[in-house]
Design a protein around this motif. Structure first.
Motif, mmCIF file in Angstrom:
data_model
loop_
_atom_site.group_PDB
_atom_site.id
_atom_site.type_symbol
_atom_site.label_atom_id
_atom_site.label_comp_id
_atom_site.label_asym_id
_atom_site.label_seq_id
_atom_site.Cartn_x
_atom_site.Cartn_y
_atom_site.Cartn_z
ATOM 1 N N ASP A 9 1.296 -0.791 0.300
ATOM 2 C CA ASP A 9 -0.322 -0.226 -0.059
ATOM 3 C C ASP A 9 0.852 1.280 0.421
ATOM 4 O O ASP A 9 1.583 1.170 0.788
ATOM 5 N N ASP A 11 0.468 4.296 0.324
ATOM 6 C CA ASP A 11 -0.095 4.646 1.526
ATOM 7 C C ASP A 11 -0.103 4.474 2.640
ATOM 8 O O ASP A 11 0.739 5.011 4.233
ATOM 9 N N THR A 40 -4.332 2.514 7.485
ATOM 10 C CA THR A 40 -4.681 0.832 6.828
ATOM 11 C C THR A 40 -6.111 0.810 6.633
ATOM 12 O O THR A 40 -6.636 -0.681 6.293
ATOM 13 N N GLY A 42 -8.453 2.030 4.621
ATOM 14 C CA GLY A 42 -8.671 2.227 3.119
ATOM 15 C C GLY A 42 -8.340 0.488 3.056
ATOM 16 O O GLY A 42 -10.146 0.104 2.287
ATOM 17 N N ARG A 43 -7.475 -0.758 2.748
ATOM 18 C CA ARG A 43 -7.528 -2.025 2.438
ATOM 19 C C ARG A 43 -7.495 -3.267 3.298
ATOM 20 O O ARG A 43 -9.274 -3.818 2.712
ATOM 21 N N ALA A 46 -12.059 -2.451 1.782
ATOM 22 C CA ALA A 46 -11.819 -2.035 1.117
ATOM 23 C C ALA A 46 -11.687 -4.138 0.666
ATOM 24 O O ALA A 46 -13.292 -4.171 0.565
ATOM 25 N N THR A 62 -14.909 -3.303 9.817
ATOM 26 C CA THR A 62 -14.021 -2.386 9.357
ATOM 27 C C THR A 62 -13.256 -2.524 10.892
ATOM 28 O O THR A 62 -12.674 -2.675 12.039
ATOM 29 N N HIS A 87 -4.288 -8.127 6.753
ATOM 30 C CA HIS A 87 -4.451 -8.050 6.290
ATOM 31 C C HIS A 87 -5.490 -9.867 6.219
ATOM 32 O O HIS A 87 -6.471 -9.952 6.055
ATOM 33 N N ARG B 27 -6.802 -1.242 -4.381
ATOM 34 C CA ARG B 27 -6.675 -2.258 -3.455
ATOM 35 C C ARG B 27 -7.754 -1.606 -1.797
ATOM 36 O O ARG B 27 -6.693 -2.156 -1.206
ATOM 37 N N SER B 28 -7.210 -0.495 -1.944
ATOM 38 C CA SER B 28 -7.704 0.354 -0.895
ATOM 39 C C SER B 28 -8.949 1.465 -1.396
ATOM 40 O O SER B 28 -8.682 2.429 -2.242
ATOM 41 N N GLU B 30 -11.737 4.081 1.030
ATOM 42 C CA GLU B 30 -12.444 4.924 2.353
ATOM 43 C C GLU B 30 -13.721 4.988 2.219
ATOM 44 O O GLU B 30 -14.455 4.998 1.695
#
Lengths: 188, 186
Positions: A9, A11, A40, A42-43, A46, A62, A87, B27-28, B30
């Motif tokens: 990632d 970011d 983390t 966002g991963r 998703a 989440t 993950h 892959r990400s 928000e």
């Protein structure tokens, strides 16, 4: 079972910064854990969104993932990157939730394979999702699970079989089915 | 990503058509809302780590029972001086777990170490064949513990692995306890 590393990632904090944040979080520093969350989430979101196909449920999961991560930080030994550990934890949280749902479902009607709940598919989530993401969200649960784990997250069929309790052949069948349904949905 | 299946034209076409779309997926993503406030509300103190929910909490209760039994037998086997020492050690057992260990796991380790010390003091009382068998069995259990810990490091949320780990510790404590109870030269 071999844990498959997620793609890097861009970011995410670098390894040194991440290790320092983990060390501080393990000592009880909520601010450090918040920084890990920001890097983390966002991963994780998703992954949860694609596995569940439902934005509200993905948000709940989440949250569960990060609460579980906080509880399990003592078991993170730094053998892998924090993002990789998180993950895998997220996959387990979602699968655990699926198992609980499956047990509830089984009380109502029998199924032959764990985690293969063939509902009518959830409604596509609204708001900013790509066509493919919307089509994935509309897949039946079993097909969606295998497609996301195999095609997006990179797990092999034997890893998926071990994680979910379905047969490897079932995983392949579900992937075949998912691809076909997705193509049909996207060609409409 | 793996592509290890389907050689027919239809499925292969499906896979080929979807591959670039999958590769383009971000892959990400928000979440639409900031989830941190709700998460922060649910965070307990760090001491609660690893023994809080589900199988872990259940296993923590099992640990308490096993540890109490083990400690009781150990106390019965000790001299009064050693008993005082063990009591001091047990009182210290509520301290935070060492880094990388679940609190319950650290407690198991302390109990096993204490029982092993008691047993070591009796080493000369066991028949050589018994001592050798005991050592081999302990090595097997230690290997199982090491393998479970290694697997957990790669698969941290796996409650089945946690259960296996704690079952191995219970076996170790039970074996040590049994060995302490063996009659002399058995």
């Amino acid at each position: 079972m071999t844990a498959t590393a997620p793609a890097p990632d861009p970011d995410a904090p670098d390894a040194g910064a991440s290790a320092d944040l983990v060390r501080r979080a393990r000592a009880g520093d909520h601010g450090a854990f918040a920084a890990l969350y920001r890097a983390t989430v966002g991963r994780v979101y998703a992954l949860c969104l694609r596995l569940e196909g439902d934005a509200a449920r993905a948000e709940e999961l989440t949250q569960d993932v990060f609460v579980r991560a906080w509880e399990r930080l003592a078991t993170f030994r730094g053998d892998s990157a924090f993002a990789t550990w998180l993950h895998r934890l997220a996959v387990n949280v979602v699968l655990g939730d699926r198992r609980a749902a499956w047990r509830r479902e089984r009380r109502v009607r029998p199924t032959h394979d764990a985690l293969v709940l063939e509902g009518a598919g959830v409604a596509p989530a609204a708001g900013g999702m790509l066509d493919l993401d919307r089509a994935i969200a509309a897949l039946p649960a079993g097909a969606r699970l295998v497609f996301v784990l195999h095609e997006i997250e990179g797990y092999t069929h034997d890893e998926i079989a071990a994680m979910t309790g379905i047969a490897e052949g079932t995983s392949k069948t579900q992937l075949f089915r998912a691809r076909r349904l997705l193509r049909e949905a996207l060609d409409r | 990503m793996t592509h290890d299946d389907h050689t027919h034209d239809g499925p292969a076409d499906d896979a080929a058509a979807l591959a670039p779309l999958v590769a383009a997926l971000p892959r990400s993503l928000e979440p639409p809302h900031d989830l941190w406030p709700a998460i922060a509300d649910r965070l307990g103190p760090p001491a609660a780590a690893a023994t809080t929910r589900g199988a872990s909490a259940f296993l923590a209760r099992r640990w308490s029972t096993a540890a109490a039994l083990a400690a009781g037998l150990a106390l019965a086997a000790l001299s009064s001086g050693a008993t005082a020492w063990l009591l001091r050690r047990s009182e210290g057992a509520v301290a935070a777990a060492p880094a990388g260990l679940a609190p319950g796991e650290a407690a198991y380790q302390r109990t096993a170490a204490e029982l092993a010390r008691v047993l070591a003091a009796r080493r000369g009382e066991l028949a050589p064949a018994t001592a050798a068998t005991l050592a081999r069995n302990l090595a097997i259990i230690d290997q199982a513990i090491a393998e479970s810990r290694a697997a957990l490091a790669h698969d941290p949320g796996n409650d089945d692995l946690v259960a296996l780990l704690y079952a191995s510790y219970e076996q170790k404590v039970a074996l040590l306890r049994q060995a302490i109870d063996l009659p002399r030269k058995s």
